[in-house]
Design an enzyme around this catalytic site. Structure first.
Site, PDB file in Angstrom:
ATOM      1  N   HIS A   1       0.712  -0.870   0.261  1.00 36.11           N
ATOM      2  CA  HIS A   1      -0.303   0.070  -0.115  1.00 36.11           C
ATOM      3  C   HIS A   1       1.075   1.246  -0.146  1.00 36.11           C
ATOM      4  O   HIS A   1       0.236   2.476  -0.074  1.00 36.11           O
ATOM      5  CB  HIS A   1      -0.561   0.351   1.381  1.00 36.11           C
ATOM      6  CG  HIS A   1      -0.698   0.279   2.646  1.00 36.11           C
ATOM      7  ND1 HIS A   1       0.107  -0.555   3.268  1.00 36.11           N
ATOM      8  CD2 HIS A   1       0.149   1.073   2.780  1.00 36.11           C
ATOM      9  CE1 HIS A   1       0.203   0.046   4.771  1.00 36.11           C
ATOM     10  NE2 HIS A   1       0.130   1.141   4.330  1.00 36.11           N
TER      11      HIS A   1
ATOM     12  N   GLN B   1       0.883   5.620  12.101  1.00 35.02           N
ATOM     13  CA  GLN B   1       0.652   6.621  10.836  1.00 35.02           C
ATOM     14  C   GLN B   1       2.768   7.074  10.359  1.00 35.02           C
ATOM     15  O   GLN B   1       3.290   7.144  11.335  1.00 35.02           O
ATOM     16  CB  GLN B   1       0.208   7.466  10.714  1.00 35.02           C
ATOM     17  CG  GLN B   1      -0.778   7.861   9.979  1.00 35.02           C
ATOM     18  CD  GLN B   1      -2.000   6.445  10.803  1.00 35.02           C
ATOM     19  OE1 GLN B   1      -2.238   7.103  11.720  1.00 35.02           O
ATOM     20  NE2 GLN B   1      -2.105   5.449  10.153  1.00 35.02           N
ATOM     21  N   GLY B   2       2.910   6.679   9.709  1.00 32.37           N
ATOM     22  CA  GLY B   2       4.206   6.478   8.921  1.00 32.37           C
ATOM     23  C   GLY B   2       5.595   5.364   9.563  1.00 32.37           C
ATOM     24  O   GLY B   2       6.734   5.659   8.826  1.00 32.37           O
ATOM     25  N   ASP B   3       4.829   4.291   9.485  1.00 33.42           N
ATOM     26  CA  ASP B   3       5.394   3.276   9.803  1.00 33.42           C
ATOM     27  C   ASP B   3       5.188   1.987   8.333  1.00 33.42           C
ATOM     28  O   ASP B   3       6.311   1.626   9.001  1.00 33.42           O
ATOM     29  CB  ASP B   3       5.419   2.156  11.227  1.00 33.42           C
ATOM     30  CG  ASP B   3       6.205   3.641  12.249  1.00 33.42           C
ATOM     31  OD1 ASP B   3       7.001   4.104  11.840  1.00 33.42           O
ATOM     32  OD2 ASP B   3       4.961   3.271  13.917  1.00 33.42           O
ATOM     33  N   SER B   4       4.406   2.007   8.444  1.00 34.14           N
ATOM     34  CA  SER B   4       4.036   1.010   7.053  1.00 34.14           C
ATOM     35  C   SER B   4       5.045   0.230   6.097  1.00 34.14           C
ATOM     36  O   SER B   4       5.929   2.000   5.589  1.00 34.14           O
ATOM     37  CB  SER B   4       2.694   2.017   5.825  1.00 34.14           C
ATOM     38  OG  SER B   4       1.554   1.963   6.623  1.00 34.14           O
TER      39      SER B   4
ATOM     40  N   ASP C   1       0.080  -7.359   1.070  1.00 33.49           N
ATOM     41  CA  ASP C   1       0.028  -6.359   1.466  1.00 33.49           C
ATOM     42  C   ASP C   1       1.942  -6.258   1.660  1.00 33.49           C
ATOM     43  O   ASP C   1       3.124  -6.230   2.558  1.00 33.49           O
ATOM     44  CB  ASP C   1      -0.101  -5.714   3.262  1.00 33.49           C
ATOM     45  CG  ASP C   1      -0.002  -4.506   2.936  1.00 33.49           C
ATOM     46  OD1 ASP C   1       0.342  -3.932   1.551  1.00 33.49           O
ATOM     47  OD2 ASP C   1       0.352  -3.862   4.277  1.00 33.49           O
TER      48      ASP C   1
END
Length: 265
Positions: free
Chosen positions: A75, A209-212, A120
């Site tokens: 993603h 958020q930002g760790d994906s 993913d």
């Protein structure tokens, strides 16, 4: 609603190695829903502690699979094909460090059949190799898919927070598929065959958020790090009864290895 742990919004387009860096996790949701996600409840990593960690300029994390490949989340990328727009920052805890190493991408391989529901994972090929940094082997069996895991990233340190300059780390316990899919947690949303949950029932520690795309990892029988998960999604960050959801690397290990070989890595 669940949200991807990619850092989106106005800041994403301007994300640079000099200005961003907090650990965050994301879930499957629209950009309008996305809130910042980072390693919540963690501490700052020490220089050289996790030499395989990679920060990606689109607002995600990753891990060095080889000297030319970064393993991240599907993603985080737009699809398979030539891509020279991504900058990978490697070798530092502090994204503003003068010793940081950067590489541009030249190709992206996204998991075949990815449609936002499972699968993913993706590989980013670097335009030139990086040397002198440890890679992170992936789990090839389910032997290490339970226990206590380490998470790390430059994503938000709190739900809705900003990206971090310094790499953060934390540890989280495995949550069984049955528990994670219970009505008190994700109520059947987890794909048990290829996703892993990890976190505390009380909340407080999580990716954000930002760790994906960043790795979830643990020690193997030889006391070496092995990657068991990829930061994928979650409902908010560090909320009670809402553990992080990670791509189960062991399920895709052979497919990832074949894709890596096809990319020369």
């Amino acid at each position: 609603m669940a949200r991807w742990r990619r850092f989106l919004g106005a800041a994403a387009a301007a994300l640079t190695v000099a200005s961003m860096g907090t650990l965050m996790q994301a879930s499957p949701a629209s950009a309008a829903d996305d809130g910042p996600q980072q390693v919540v409840g963690g501490t700052t990593a020490t220089q050289g502690e996790f030499p395989f960690m990679v920060r990606l300029s689109m607002g995600c994390g990753g891990a060095l699979y080889s000297s030319t490949l970064v393993l991240t989340a599907a993603h985080c990328v737009s699809g398979t094909g030539t891509n020279t727009s991504i900058t990978a920052t490697i070798g530092v805890v502090d994204l503003q460090s003068s010793s940081r190493v950067t590489r541009k991408s030249n190709y992206v391989y996204r998991a075949p059949g990815y449609n936002g529901n499972g699968k993913d994972w993706a590989l980013i090929r670097l335009a030139s190799p990086v040397t002198g940094y440890a890679t992170l082997p992936i789990a090839t069996t389910t032997a290490y898919d339970t226990g206590t895991f380490t998470i790390a990233g430059w994503g938000a340190a709190s739900e809705g927070g900003g990206q971090q300059r310094y790499l953060r780390k934390a540890t989280v316990p495995f949550v069984s598929d049955a528990t994670c899919n219970s009505s008190s947690m994700y109520n059947g949303q987890i794909i048990a065959s290829n996703e892993i949950c990890a976190g505390y029932a009380a909340g407080g520690v999580d990716t954000c958020q930002g760790d994906s795309g960043g790795p979830m990892f643990r020690r193997n029988a030889s006391n070496a790090w092995v990657q068991v998960g990829i930061v994928s999604w979650g409902d908010g960050c560090a909320r009670p009864n809402k553990p992080g959801v990670y791509t189960q690397v062991s399920f895709f290990a052979s497919t990832i290895a074949s894709a890596a070989a096809s990319l020369g890595g």
